[in-house]
Design a protein around this motif. Structure first.
Motif, PDB file in Angstrom:
ATOM      1  N   PRO A  65       0.815  -1.220   0.000  1.00  0.00           N
ATOM      2  CA  PRO A  65       0.000   0.000   0.000  1.00  0.00           C
ATOM      3  C   PRO A  65       0.844   1.264   0.000  1.00  0.00           C
ATOM      4  CG  PRO A  65      -0.252  -1.224   2.062  1.00  0.00           C
ATOM      5  CD  PRO A  65       0.605  -2.053   1.187  1.00  0.00           C
ATOM      6  N   SER A  66       0.256   2.332  -0.482  1.00  0.00           N
ATOM      7  CA  SER A  66       0.936   3.617  -0.519  1.00  0.00           C
ATOM      8  C   SER A  66       1.396   4.010   0.882  1.00  0.00           C
ATOM      9  CB  SER A  66      -0.027   4.661  -1.084  1.00  0.00           C
ATOM     10  OG  SER A  66       0.621   5.889  -1.189  1.00  0.00           O
ATOM     11  N   GLY A  67       2.630   4.444   0.972  1.00  0.00           N
ATOM     12  CA  GLY A  67       3.145   4.924   2.256  1.00  0.00           C
ATOM     13  C   GLY A  67       3.705   3.841   3.160  1.00  0.00           C
ATOM     14  N   CYS A  68       3.819   2.609   2.655  1.00  0.00           N
ATOM     15  CA  CYS A  68       4.289   1.517   3.523  1.00  0.00           C
ATOM     16  C   CYS A  68       5.808   1.448   3.606  1.00  0.00           C
ATOM     17  CB  CYS A  68       3.714   0.172   3.073  1.00  0.00           C
ATOM     18  SG  CYS A  68       4.466  -0.492   1.586  1.00  0.00           S
ATOM     19  N   GLY A  69       6.498   2.258   2.789  1.00  0.00           N
ATOM     20  CA  GLY A  69       7.955   2.299   2.906  1.00  0.00           C
ATOM     21  C   GLY A  69       8.718   1.678   1.750  1.00  0.00           C
ATOM     22  N   LYS A  70       8.070   1.485   0.607  1.00  0.00           N
ATOM     23  CA  LYS A  70       8.737   0.847  -0.534  1.00  0.00           C
ATOM     24  C   LYS A  70       9.875   1.725  -1.069  1.00  0.00           C
ATOM     25  CE  LYS A  70       4.881   0.694  -2.886  1.00  0.00           C
ATOM     26  NZ  LYS A  70       4.017   1.372  -1.897  1.00  0.00           N
ATOM     27  N   SER A  71       9.565   3.014  -1.297  1.00  0.00           N
ATOM     28  CA  SER A  71      10.605   3.908  -1.818  1.00  0.00           C
ATOM     29  C   SER A  71      11.724   4.073  -0.794  1.00  0.00           C
ATOM     30  CB  SER A  71      10.022   5.278  -2.159  1.00  0.00           C
ATOM     31  OG  SER A  71       9.064   5.152  -3.181  1.00  0.00           O
ATOM     32  N   THR A  72      11.333   4.108   0.460  1.00  0.00           N
ATOM     33  CA  THR A  72      12.330   4.204   1.535  1.00  0.00           C
ATOM     34  C   THR A  72      13.292   3.021   1.452  1.00  0.00           C
ATOM     35  OG1 THR A  72      10.746   5.346   2.955  1.00  0.00           O
ATOM     36  CG2 THR A  72      12.575   4.222   4.061  1.00  0.00           C
ATOM     37  N   LEU A  73      12.724   1.831   1.284  1.00  0.00           N
ATOM     38  CA  LEU A  73      13.552   0.628   1.199  1.00  0.00           C
ATOM     39  C   LEU A  73      14.502   0.717   0.001  1.00  0.00           C
ATOM     40  CD1 LEU A  73      14.181  -2.255   2.173  1.00  0.00           C
ATOM     41  CD2 LEU A  73      12.366  -3.087   0.675  1.00  0.00           C
ATOM     42  N   MET A  74      13.957   1.150  -1.145  1.00  0.00           N
ATOM     43  CA  MET A  74      14.800   1.232  -2.340  1.00  0.00           C
ATOM     44  C   MET A  74      15.933   2.251  -2.153  1.00  0.00           C
ATOM     45  SD  MET A  74      13.972   2.087  -6.276  1.00  0.00           S
ATOM     46  CE  MET A  74      14.738   3.688  -6.176  1.00  0.00           C
ATOM     47  N   LYS A  75      15.607   3.385  -1.581  1.00  0.00           N
ATOM     48  CA  LYS A  75      16.649   4.413  -1.377  1.00  0.00           C
ATOM     49  C   LYS A  75      17.721   3.914  -0.412  1.00  0.00           C
ATOM     50  CE  LYS A  75      13.429   8.168  -2.188  1.00  0.00           C
ATOM     51  NZ  LYS A  75      12.486   9.001  -1.436  1.00  0.00           N
ATOM     52  N   MET A  76      17.325   3.108   0.543  1.00  0.00           N
ATOM     53  CA  MET A  76      18.323   2.571   1.473  1.00  0.00           C
ATOM     54  C   MET A  76      19.233   1.570   0.762  1.00  0.00           C
ATOM     55  SD  MET A  76      16.438   2.371   5.198  1.00  0.00           S
ATOM     56  CE  MET A  76      15.656   0.824   4.896  1.00  0.00           C
ATOM     57  N   VAL A  77      18.638   0.726  -0.103  1.00  0.00           N
ATOM     58  CA  VAL A  77      19.464  -0.236  -0.863  1.00  0.00           C
ATOM     59  C   VAL A  77      20.441   0.517  -1.767  1.00  0.00           C
ATOM     60  CG1 VAL A  77      19.432  -2.066  -2.614  1.00  0.00           C
ATOM     61  CG2 VAL A  77      17.720  -2.077  -0.796  1.00  0.00           C
ATOM     62  N   ALA A  78      19.966   1.648  -2.328  1.00  0.00           N
ATOM     63  CA  ALA A  78      20.826   2.444  -3.215  1.00  0.00           C
ATOM     64  C   ALA A  78      21.888   3.218  -2.438  1.00  0.00           C
ATOM     65  CB  ALA A  78      19.964   3.412  -4.023  1.00  0.00           C
ATOM     66  N   GLY A  79      21.738   3.256  -1.115  1.00  0.00           N
ATOM     67  CA  GLY A  79      22.695   4.009  -0.296  1.00  0.00           C
ATOM     68  C   GLY A  79      22.400   5.494  -0.293  1.00  0.00           C
ATOM     69  N   LEU A  80      21.194   5.877  -0.702  1.00  0.00           N
ATOM     70  CA  LEU A  80      20.826   7.290  -0.733  1.00  0.00           C
ATOM     71  C   LEU A  80      20.217   7.746   0.590  1.00  0.00           C
ATOM     72  CD1 LEU A  80      19.172   7.382  -4.287  1.00  0.00           C
ATOM     73  CD2 LEU A  80      21.502   8.060  -3.665  1.00  0.00           C
ATOM     74  N   LEU A  81      19.910   6.798   1.448  1.00  0.00           N
ATOM     75  CA  LEU A  81      19.232   7.077   2.709  1.00  0.00           C
ATOM     76  C   LEU A  81      19.826   6.120   3.753  1.00  0.00           C
ATOM     77  CD1 LEU A  81      16.708   8.895   3.288  1.00  0.00           C
ATOM     78  CD2 LEU A  81      15.318   6.848   2.960  1.00  0.00           C
ATOM     79  N   PRO A  82      20.188   6.638   4.950  1.00  0.00           N
ATOM     80  CA  PRO A  82      20.769   5.728   5.951  1.00  0.00           C
ATOM     81  C   PRO A  82      19.709   4.824   6.568  1.00  0.00           C
ATOM     82  CG  PRO A  82      20.568   7.942   6.852  1.00  0.00           C
ATOM     83  CD  PRO A  82      20.129   8.034   5.408  1.00  0.00           C
ATOM     84  N   ILE A  83      20.114   3.634   6.967  1.00  0.00           N
ATOM     85  CA  ILE A  83      19.196   2.744   7.666  1.00  0.00           C
ATOM     86  C   ILE A  83      19.198   3.145   9.147  1.00  0.00           C
ATOM     87  CG2 ILE A  83      19.595   0.867   6.026  1.00  0.00           C
ATOM     88  CD1 ILE A  83      21.332  -0.517   8.088  1.00  0.00           C
ATOM     89  N   SER A  84      18.155   2.734   9.877  1.00  0.00           N
ATOM     90  CA  SER A  84      18.092   3.089  11.299  1.00  0.00           C
ATOM     91  C   SER A  84      18.519   1.937  12.195  1.00  0.00           C
ATOM     92  CB  SER A  84      16.667   3.510  11.691  1.00  0.00           C
ATOM     93  OG  SER A  84      16.233   4.569  10.897  1.00  0.00           O
ATOM     94  N   GLY A  85      18.418   0.716  11.683  1.00  0.00           N
ATOM     95  CA  GLY A  85      18.790  -0.430  12.499  1.00  0.00           C
ATOM     96  C   GLY A  85      19.041  -1.644  11.632  1.00  0.00           C
ATOM     97  N   GLY A  86      19.665  -2.645  12.208  1.00  0.00           N
ATOM     98  CA  GLY A  86      19.951  -3.871  11.465  1.00  0.00           C
ATOM     99  C   GLY A  86      21.104  -3.676  10.505  1.00  0.00           C
ATOM    100  N   ASP A  87      21.118  -4.484   9.470  1.00  0.00           N
ATOM    101  CA  ASP A  87      22.201  -4.379   8.494  1.00  0.00           C
ATOM    102  C   ASP A  87      21.641  -4.596   7.093  1.00  0.00           C
ATOM    103  OD1 ASP A  87      24.744  -3.923   7.644  1.00  0.00           O
ATOM    104  OD2 ASP A  87      25.617  -5.751   8.488  1.00  0.00           O
ATOM    105  N   LEU A  88      22.207  -3.885   6.150  1.00  0.00           N
ATOM    106  CA  LEU A  88      21.797  -4.004   4.750  1.00  0.00           C
ATOM    107  C   LEU A  88      23.065  -4.236   3.949  1.00  0.00           C
ATOM    108  CD1 LEU A  88      19.471  -3.792   2.758  1.00  0.00           C
ATOM    109  CD2 LEU A  88      19.747  -1.324   2.764  1.00  0.00           C
ATOM    110  N   LEU A  89      23.103  -5.367   3.262  1.00  0.00           N
ATOM    111  CA  LEU A  89      24.340  -5.745   2.578  1.00  0.00           C
ATOM    112  C   LEU A  89      24.143  -5.821   1.075  1.00  0.00           C
ATOM    113  CD1 LEU A  89      24.463  -8.509   5.118  1.00  0.00           C
ATOM    114  CD2 LEU A  89      26.465  -7.052   4.939  1.00  0.00           C
ATOM    115  N   LEU A  90      25.145  -5.355   0.366  1.00  0.00           N
ATOM    116  CA  LEU A  90      25.175  -5.506  -1.091  1.00  0.00           C
ATOM    117  C   LEU A  90      26.480  -6.220  -1.402  1.00  0.00           C
ATOM    118  CD1 LEU A  90      23.692  -4.646  -3.727  1.00  0.00           C
ATOM    119  CD2 LEU A  90      25.140  -2.634  -3.750  1.00  0.00           C
ATOM    120  N   SER A  91      26.379  -7.348  -2.062  1.00  0.00           N
ATOM    121  CA  SER A  91      27.561  -8.185  -2.324  1.00  0.00           C
ATOM    122  C   SER A  91      28.338  -8.450  -1.041  1.00  0.00           C
ATOM    123  CB  SER A  91      28.496  -7.522  -3.338  1.00  0.00           C
ATOM    124  OG  SER A  91      27.868  -7.439  -4.575  1.00  0.00           O
TER     125      SER A  91
END
Ligand SMILES: Nc1ncnc2c1ncn2[C@@H]1O[C@H](COP(=O)(O)OP(=O)(O)OP(=O)(O)O)[C@@H](O)[C@H]1O
Ligand SMILES: [Mg+2]
Length: 281
Positions: A65-91
């Motif tokens: 649904p709209s506003g659930c955080g999809k774009s937020t997730l994508m921007k975090m994967v792209a490294g355009l937005l910092p994550i707040s917790g946990g870890d996000l790994l690329l390669s």
């Protein structure tokens, strides 16, 4: 067959493409990755801790649904937005800051109106300070692949919406990233152009061997293109379910008329009905 683990319904991973299902290495991985926006009005919990894995060469869509955080997730994967917790790994490496090996296609083509098609594509090389001779050669190859020869010297406003979107995809591919992140790239297109772009994207993905993360509001688009569809719940977003789409490739548009396709669509829609939130597409 589905098995329920906590709030995540997992279907047995089908071998969507031979050899891919579990043998390819994990390229993008979220381990309890969460997001809280800190605003003047207070904290906005946007993403609950998420766990997910996307394998090399996989095509994964995210619907929700709209506003659930999809774009937020994508921007975090792209490294355009910092994550707040946990870890996000690329390669296997934590994402910290903008990533080199990633191409991003935003919802609107975001072309610079004063630059011609070729120069819009080459912008990627200029920003990344890549050698221009090689970039021009690759741009020419991509333009041929996307059927845009003869339009190199046109301005974006001289192109149709679908052509502009193709240019923005080529710009995202110029530096040959192994990961393509696309945020509702076809949202502004008419239905027929959108279907053509879906075919085009499937072709690019199959020939160029990219890993794609696509955000879409369209359930048929997600099913048509994906090896796996992740369904997100309302904000604070979490992954409510994931489905392996076991339809042979390449998929013709006709596949949308099959009973199997309709069954996937029904299953995915059921999530949104359950949440009282169904998109019009
Ligand atoms: N910079 C920000 N500061 C505060 N809150 C934000 C910010 N950006 C997004 N949000 C909030 O986070 C939530 C998720 O936003 P996001 O853009 O990721 O949603 P989305 O799933 O992409 O939605 P849509 O489908 O409408 O594009 C929204 O409730 C939004 O209000
Ligand atoms: Mg969004």
């Amino acid at each position: 067959m589905s098995q329920v683990t906590s709030n995540v319904v997992k279907l047995a991973p089908a071998a969507a493409r031979e050899g891919l299902a579990s043998s390819a290495k994990v390229l993008i991985e979220g381990r309890g990755v969460s997001k809280i926006y800190r605003t003047k009005e207070g904290d906005v919990e946007t993403l609950k801790p998420l766990d997910f894995q996307i394998r090399e060469g996989e095509f994964v869509s995210v619907v929700g649904p709209s506003g659930c955080g999809k774009s937020t997730l994508m921007k975090m994967v792209a490294g355009l937005l910092p994550i707040s917790g946990g870890d996000l790994l690329l390669s296997g490496r934590s994402v910290k800051g903008p990533q080199i090996d990633v191409g991003i296609v935003f919802q609107n083509a975001l072309l610079l109106p004063w630059r011609r098609v070729l120069d819009n594509i080459l912008l990627q090389a200029e920003i990344r300070r890549l050698p221009m001779a090689a970039a021009r050669k690759r741009a020419a190859e991509l333009i041929a692949m996307a059927g845009l020869q003869g339009f190199e010297d046109k301005y974006p406003w001289q192109l149709s919406g679908g052509m502009q979107q193709r240019v923005s995809i080529l710009r995202a591919l110029l530096h040959d990233p192994s990961v393509l992140l696309m945020d509702e790239p076809f949202g502004a297109l008419d239905a027929m152009t959108r279907e053509r772009m879906n075919l085009e994207l499937q072709r690019i993905w199959m020939t160029a061997g990219k890993t794609v993360l696509l955000i879409t509001h369209s359930i048929p688009e997600a099913i048509f293109l994906s090896d796996r569809v992740l369904v997100m719940s309302e904000r604070p977003g979490s992954i409510a379910a994931e489905y392996a789409i076991d339809l042979p490739r390449p998929r013709p548009l006709d596949v949308m008329g099959t009973e199997k396709f309709a069954a996937y669509a029904r299953t995915l829609r059921a999530h949104f009905f359950a949440q009282g939130n169904l998109d019009a597409h």
